[in-house]
Design a protein around this motif. Sequence first.
Motif, PDB file in Angstrom:
ATOM      1  N   ASP A  17       0.900  -1.174   0.137  1.00 23.70           N
ATOM      2  CA  ASP A  17      -0.159  -0.050   0.033  1.00 23.70           C
ATOM      3  C   ASP A  17       0.936   1.201  -0.066  1.00 23.70           C
ATOM      4  OD1 ASP A  17      -2.307  -1.410   0.207  1.00 23.70           O
ATOM      5  OD2 ASP A  17      -2.364  -1.686   2.260  1.00 23.70           O
ATOM      6  N   VAL A  18       1.860   1.230   0.884  1.00 21.01           N
ATOM      7  CA  VAL A  18       2.718   2.332   0.948  1.00 21.01           C
ATOM      8  C   VAL A  18       4.211   1.955   0.949  1.00 21.01           C
ATOM      9  CG1 VAL A  18       3.185   4.363   2.674  1.00 21.01           C
ATOM     10  CG2 VAL A  18       0.772   3.511   2.393  1.00 21.01           C
ATOM     11  N   VAL A  41       3.134  -2.302   4.259  1.00 24.09           N
ATOM     12  CA  VAL A  41       4.278  -1.075   4.279  1.00 24.09           C
ATOM     13  C   VAL A  41       5.622  -1.586   3.713  1.00 24.09           C
ATOM     14  CG1 VAL A  41       5.356   0.453   5.596  1.00 24.09           C
ATOM     15  CG2 VAL A  41       2.879   0.219   6.087  1.00 24.09           C
ATOM     16  N   THR A 220       1.178   4.189  -2.880  1.00 23.80           N
ATOM     17  CA  THR A 220       1.456   5.374  -2.466  1.00 23.80           C
ATOM     18  C   THR A 220       2.962   5.694  -1.853  1.00 23.80           C
ATOM     19  OG1 THR A 220      -0.470   5.896  -1.621  1.00 23.80           O
ATOM     20  CG2 THR A 220       0.943   7.363  -0.781  1.00 23.80           C
ATOM     21  N   VAL A 222       5.609   7.764   0.554  1.00 21.56           N
ATOM     22  CA  VAL A 222       5.885   8.640   1.426  1.00 21.56           C
ATOM     23  C   VAL A 222       7.369   8.915   1.467  1.00 21.56           C
ATOM     24  CG1 VAL A 222       5.976   9.274   4.211  1.00 21.56           C
ATOM     25  CG2 VAL A 222       4.062   7.759   3.119  1.00 21.56           C
ATOM     26  N   SER A 368      -0.094  10.722  -5.754  1.00 17.98           N
ATOM     27  CA  SER A 368      -0.183   9.934  -4.639  1.00 17.98           C
ATOM     28  C   SER A 368       1.426   9.784  -3.846  1.00 17.98           C
ATOM     29  CB  SER A 368      -0.348   8.410  -5.118  1.00 17.98           C
ATOM     30  OG  SER A 368      -0.978   7.799  -4.125  1.00 17.98           O
ATOM     31  N   VAL A 391      -2.764   9.264   4.340  1.00 22.44           N
ATOM     32  CA  VAL A 391      -3.071   8.092   3.682  1.00 22.44           C
ATOM     33  C   VAL A 391      -4.482   7.810   3.428  1.00 22.44           C
ATOM     34  CG1 VAL A 391      -2.603   5.575   3.807  1.00 22.44           C
ATOM     35  CG2 VAL A 391      -0.493   7.095   4.092  1.00 22.44           C
TER      36      VAL A 391
END
Length: 562
Positions: A17-18, A41, A220, A222, A368, A391
């Motif tokens: 997801d991230v 993650v 996504t 970060v 994103s 998020v």
Amino acid sequence: MALRDTNIDRLRDGMVDVAIVGGGINGAVTAASLAGRGASVALIDRADFGSETSQESSNLVWGGFKYLENYELPLVYKLCESRNRLMKAYPDNVAELSFLAALDDSSPYPPWFAALGATAYWGIGKFRTRPPKLHSAEAIKKTEPVIDTDGVRGGIEYRDAYLRDNDARFVFGFVRSAIEAGAAVANYVDLVDAQRSDGHWQLGLADLESGERLELKARTIVNAAGPYVDGLNSAWGVTTEHRIVYSKGIHLIVPRLTTTEHQRVLAFFDDSGRLFYVIPMGIRSVIGTTDTRTDDPRAGVTDDDRAFLLDQINKRLDLPKPLTTDDVIAERCGVRPLVVPNSGGDRTDVDWTSLSRKHEIEVDRARSVISIFGGKLTDCLNVGEEVADAVEDLGLPLEKDTGTWYGEPTSETRDVFYRQARLMRLDDLRVRPDVEPLSDRLWRRYGRRAFAMLEAIRSDPSMGEDIFGGTDYLRVELYLAASTEMVTRLEDFMRRRSKIEQVVPNADLGDTEGLREVCDILFGDEAEAKLNEFLAGPYGQPGPGQSVAAPSAAHTSDVRSD
């Protein structure tokens, strides 16, 4: 390095997801927050976790008393709230600490006015610490005889908090939380390229240990790259409302200067009117920090930096002889990423001396990407929560935040550990008066993992022996580090999982039998290569003012956590 190998396998051709780029405090706390709330993650760092700005802090958890100078009351309130949360969540790791400020002619404020500020600070912090005090010059001299009170008009004593262990180990605590919640985590993995297509990011990664190319997909990204956040955003075509300017802060670590029976920070204004501190670190003292404008995110300590700090502290302490570079055991140099509006122009158009350590989080919905600008250790829980909100705003539902992704185990679990430690007489293994009880140290450093250490020592008493001289690291701790702390290079252990390199002179970190056993435990068949790599680097060379000498176990007994 089996744990790292397992995580590399999970990154290889994975989908998450991230994906978080950067394993400093911002990236680590984000990984723990998101994984703890059910997201898949991945966290990567091209070096070790916490190996840049996050390992160069003052090891303080504070509400930003000095930000009152610029009337940043909302920021001070928020930081005090964050400090209070950390003290509550980490009662054995984040402890209240006294700050004694001696105000002389270089101070911009008289003692009575500083006392008003300290009282306001205490109130902003909801009175969660002991109250401040106004001191005369005579009282300051009685409290800390090492202070030269000639010219001192008086002073104040107020309270904040500090990390009992080192900052990088605190960062790794969040990495461990992320791993335990299911995140795929790896150090020494570089982001080579990133392309967005079909609603996700295709990331090209390089394992810097093996040279292998890895592919990872993520919904996504970060950007938690700290001083390098702007460069990554530029490469990804992300435009933001904020950018980073750099301030360099240095610390010098010297033999203990203050009384050892009390943990207390000394605060002074330097000749230019800026605060600097003498911070306790076991039986060492940390002098700093400075605040110097720089354009280099990899800036280091210069001769001028070193001379300035030594001159300032020699002017303010009544020492048997002035400190020189020969007294400097180790140095810290952190480049702080400070947040400013992205209004164009170069980085010299900012009054950076007035900038605080606030953070900003921006979201590029089209691409994103979530970018984290600035921040500090004290504010880390807020960063983790705010990124989680961002998020969710991007359309990824998370589980309810129950607060289980941070903090120490329950008091009930702690009581069980101490009961078992007493039954096996763990603290009797150490009789030296200058070190804390083993039970305190193992619980603080390892929490629930300390139960397995008790069992290992019970089964094999040699696991309770000191390794590498008197550094206060047990053999069982090395085995635990090898299996659970992703130590990839010797520096990771010596500088970040522990703080041995920061409190033991480089001349005493040479090719010793103890260091070889450390390498054998951590790296097995790769021990010789890892040792040679370490000795060839800066941590195997003489430090400032040091010459190569025969290793001395007497010096290594100086390593203490508290």
